[in-house]
Design a protein around this motif. Structure first.
Motif, PDB file in Angstrom:
ATOM      1  N   ALA A  33       3.697   4.445  -3.060  1.00  0.00           N
ATOM      2  CA  ALA A  33       4.509   3.668  -3.802  1.00  0.00           C
ATOM      3  C   ALA A  33       4.690   3.907  -5.339  1.00  0.00           C
ATOM      4  O   ALA A  33       5.666   4.023  -5.915  1.00  0.00           O
ATOM      5  N   LEU A  34       3.378   4.415  -5.778  1.00  0.00           N
ATOM      6  CA  LEU A  34       3.379   4.645  -7.198  1.00  0.00           C
ATOM      7  C   LEU A  34       4.096   5.910  -7.520  1.00  0.00           C
ATOM      8  O   LEU A  34       4.840   6.199  -8.298  1.00  0.00           O
ATOM      9  N   PHE A  35       3.889   6.777  -6.255  1.00  0.00           N
ATOM     10  CA  PHE A  35       4.749   8.119  -6.389  1.00  0.00           C
ATOM     11  C   PHE A  35       6.198   8.225  -6.368  1.00  0.00           C
ATOM     12  O   PHE A  35       6.873   8.806  -7.102  1.00  0.00           O
ATOM     13  N   ALA A  36       6.778   6.914  -5.686  1.00  0.00           N
ATOM     14  CA  ALA A  36       7.990   6.759  -5.743  1.00  0.00           C
ATOM     15  C   ALA A  36       8.494   6.314  -7.391  1.00  0.00           C
ATOM     16  O   ALA A  36       9.469   6.915  -7.848  1.00  0.00           O
ATOM     17  N   PRO A 357      -2.332   3.386 -11.751  1.00  0.00           N
ATOM     18  CA  PRO A 357      -1.064   2.484 -12.360  1.00  0.00           C
ATOM     19  C   PRO A 357      -0.732   2.396 -13.741  1.00  0.00           C
ATOM     20  O   PRO A 357       0.327   2.405 -14.226  1.00  0.00           O
ATOM     21  N   ARG A 358      -2.053   2.679 -14.693  1.00  0.00           N
ATOM     22  CA  ARG A 358      -1.894   2.614 -16.106  1.00  0.00           C
ATOM     23  C   ARG A 358      -1.066   3.796 -16.493  1.00  0.00           C
ATOM     24  O   ARG A 358      -0.292   3.985 -17.619  1.00  0.00           O
ATOM     25  N   ALA A 359      -1.596   5.100 -15.881  1.00  0.00           N
ATOM     26  CA  ALA A 359      -1.070   6.184 -16.140  1.00  0.00           C
ATOM     27  C   ALA A 359       0.593   6.377 -15.855  1.00  0.00           C
ATOM     28  O   ALA A 359       1.133   6.874 -16.495  1.00  0.00           O
ATOM     29  N   VAL A 360       0.960   5.837 -14.785  1.00  0.00           N
ATOM     30  CA  VAL A 360       2.313   5.825 -14.287  1.00  0.00           C
ATOM     31  C   VAL A 360       2.899   5.040 -15.531  1.00  0.00           C
ATOM     32  O   VAL A 360       4.034   5.283 -15.876  1.00  0.00           O
ATOM     33  N   THR A 361       2.467   3.795 -15.627  1.00  0.00           N
ATOM     34  CA  THR A 361       3.064   3.033 -16.871  1.00  0.00           C
ATOM     35  C   THR A 361       3.287   3.944 -18.139  1.00  0.00           C
ATOM     36  O   THR A 361       4.171   3.522 -18.986  1.00  0.00           O
ATOM     37  N   ALA A 362       2.070   4.665 -18.239  1.00  0.00           N
ATOM     38  CA  ALA A 362       2.250   5.493 -19.609  1.00  0.00           C
ATOM     39  C   ALA A 362       3.245   6.744 -19.314  1.00  0.00           C
ATOM     40  O   ALA A 362       3.048   7.841 -20.258  1.00  0.00           O
ATOM     41  N   ARG A 363       3.891   6.883 -18.142  1.00  0.00           N
ATOM     42  CA  ARG A 363       4.839   7.920 -17.899  1.00  0.00           C
ATOM     43  C   ARG A 363       4.119   9.292 -17.627  1.00  0.00           C
ATOM     44  O   ARG A 363       4.355  10.307 -17.986  1.00  0.00           O
TER      45      ARG A 363
END
Lengths: 436, 436
Positions: A33-36, A357-363
């Motif tokens: 889901a995160l990779f989406a 998740p925090r990394a994805v939030t940080a793009r």
């Protein structure tokens, strides 16, 4: 008798009670889901294994495709043979000759990407409960295949020179003592996915001798072998031993993955089984794809293209390693001499999966190390890919990642931990395409 | 511990002792060897299921391929999604709407031909020993997949109106009494392979009611549905029941098999499992192939092409049926209203499998009925395909076949038998590509 779906299933899936045992492990993980989210353009993805295709001579390839359909259309658009097009198998023998493999077109089975080769090899060899030995860590897509055939995976450590012979020997001896059936060693000897290391020349005959002594087949998966940045390719394991090694190759990294053309080079009896398994799986691999790749190999300077790729990927490796040195000196990593991946150990106390998740939030996105271990370990590592983003984007991605890591490290220093991993969290179960 | 290959194997295959149980049935049959001969140009093959592609607008398709690579090359040549390209899935919903199927692109999973769909459906549902119910006779390639997953196949008779509801109900009741786990009914409702019959409109809801009552999923395989010669397509089984039917479709017969593009339409929970299984099998289906098919559907008049195919195949059906009436009046057959196949019952006492070598010597080939039965029965039937040879060649093929049949019949009249079937003879184990 099966019960009525209304009673046997659950409200979401009326066929819940009907699945095969092998399907029970098939669940989408939260990482998927995160990779989406990670595929959004604003995110720098250091997660995917997609090659960078902008450098391909698309106009030239387009014209060859036009001619292929116009002149050989009734062949290209027809069913083919289960083993694959003979002209392509000829070319494949020339490609693998660059790594010392001497093969006849009869030895080659063309598959729908080398993922399908992995699937078919596992299908013909692995019964539920059989053991497959791999490196620790190993390719997430291979672990997914082994899991789907209900294999038990035993992982053996590697170091900077690749799989450690003494560790392999000890593991096979232990498994023999336990009466386990080891079906094969799965190894990525060159620029390993995810660890980036290469099995040294000295170790290659040692690994083969150990496997031969224990009666264990070797499955050599070599998608990156021609993508070395500095040196000529080392001789493939298959070049030492034609009876004991199945060689898996692919055009996904040296040309383009969109045709899904991979192959196996196998001893004849195994080849026969693979062809029958492949016919059961797909009837025949795509003639259109096979002839497209054969035409590319015939009419384009594919060796020059590989040279271009090597230089491009070396620049990106340099960008990644340089940015790590600048922004993330508290982590440690190897410097791969080819391929797509750098394997990063996080500062003490950090959990790559919990941090994602925090990394994805940080793009910025990466693959947590846990994806590459069968037992869920590896949370102190992450795989960073340098294949797809430009050098500038790679630097920016590492800068963002460093912000996340440094914030986590501060939490660890203050509280002794950054966060509890989610107890329900799962690894990547299947080999999501962008993890290839 | 595995033994050393030298002692565990045989002299021909050092890995003989290592194969999975599912691989033991994988042996090349003597029929395969015959088909290698039957592919020679001097042989009229009434055996293969290859569509006739000369009528395709190859120049137009070639130009669209050129533009596809030139303008969307970095997408077409890249990895795609495990579920398949969204634009193609959109088009697929429009194609299946012609048979009354109302689907959303989210319901569609694109596969490497519908053979791969069959493989993946079986993979997620069938444990060794589970029962799959099919028509008697049924598609050889499906039987091969079920066998490779160690299913037990129970075949239920069909008649001129397709699968017989009372027989299905009785078989499912019997299997329930025996405590067997029936995973699904596999059916080819339109212009069935090999029998050529179509499930009548009246029987469609009956079959579905029976399966629902017994809690059995229906796998509807429909490669030929749009290739009816006279009538509009009947509503697909899926059009009556979205929760209880998996619909398998293909572009191999309505466009071209060389791209290997097929699909499944499935309830969402099953779709999720299929996507994970597909990712394990191939990572993602070929983007190049998917975009090629999507571009064809977008830019070419595919409905007119299907109309052309229908007329061409009707002419060939007429040629085959006409020649049978002229040359082989001692046999009996159905007159299919679409598709590729006529199912021929031989004169009393003849064995289609035993006769095949003599037919190939007389330069005509067919598939013996035994290939379509799990239990080896069906030797009194043969499948004749009218899809690939021209009408003239079809007539010539039937003329040659009649010579062989009549000579055999004479032997039977004189000696009471034409020949003993070879006790070691095997059926076609895998779905050899030219049997598709």
């Amino acid at each position: 008798m099966n019960e009525l779906p209304e009673t046997a299933g659950n409200r979401l899936d009326p066929w819940f009670g009907s699945y095969a045992a092998r399907a029970h492990g098939m669940r989408a993980s939260e990482i998927r889901a995160l990779f989406a989210v990670a595929n959004r353009p604003e995110v720098v993805s250091l997660a995917g294994g997609m090659p960078y295709l902008e450098g391909l001579p698309l106009d030239v390839i387009a014209d060859t495709m036009q001619r292929l359909i116009a002149t050989k259309g009734t062949t290209a658009l027809q069913y083919g043979s289960g083993q694959g097009e003979e002209s392509l198998r000829e070319h494949i023998t020339q490609v693998v000759a660059l790594e010392g493999v001497s093969a006849h077109p009869d030895d080659v089975v063309v598959t729908t990407g080398s993922q399908s080769a992995l699937d078919l090899v596992t299908r013909i060899f692995v019964d539920p409960g059989d053991v497959v030995v791999t490196e620790a860590p190993s390719y997430v897509g291979a672990l997914g295949v082994f899991r789907s055939y209900q294999a038990d995976v035993v992982q053996v450590p590697l170091d900077a020179d690749g799989l450690v012979p003494e560790e392999l020997d000890a593991a096979l001896a232990r498994l023999a003592t336990e009466g386990r059936r080891v079906k094969f060693l799965y190894t990525v000897p060159n620029f390993q996915n995810p660890a980036g290391v290469t099995l040294s020349a000295a170790r290659r005959p040692q690994i083969l001798e150990i496997c031969r002594r224990h009666g264990v087949l070797v499955v050599e998966d070599n998608p990156y072998g021609l993508l070395g940045f500095d040196d000529e390719p080392l001789p493939a394991l298959r070049s030492y031993d034609t009876d004991g090694v199945l060689y898996l190759g692919s055009f996904s990294k040296t040309f383009a993955p969109g045709y899904r053309v991979g192959f196996v080079i196998a001893p004849h009896a195994v080849r026969d089984k693979l062809v029958l398994a492949s016919e059961s799986a797909v009837l025949s691999p795509s003639n259109a794809s096979q002839l497209a790749v054969a035409t590319y190999l015939e009419t384009c300077d594919w060796k020059a293209q590989i040279k271009d790729y090597r230089e491009m990927y070396r620049d990106r490796r340099d960008a990644l390693v340089g940015a790590l040195g600048e922004y993330l000196p508290t982590a440690s990593w190897n410097v791969p001499r080819g391929g797509f991946f750098v394997w990063v150990r996080l500062p003490e106390g950090l959990d790559a999966r919990a941090m994602l998740p925090r990394a994805v939030t940080a793009r910025v996105a990466y693959v947590p190390g846990t994806a590459f271990y069968y037992d869920g370990s590896g949370s102190d590592h992450m795989r960073l890919s340098f294949c797809f983003p430009t050098p500038e984007r790679i630097r920016e991605g590492v800068r963002r990642l460093a912000g996340v890591v440094n914030a986590e490290s501060e939490l660890v220093q203050i509280f002794g931990t950054s966060a509890q991993p989610d107890p329900d969290a799962e690894d990547v179960e299947g080999p999501a395409p962008d993890l290839a």
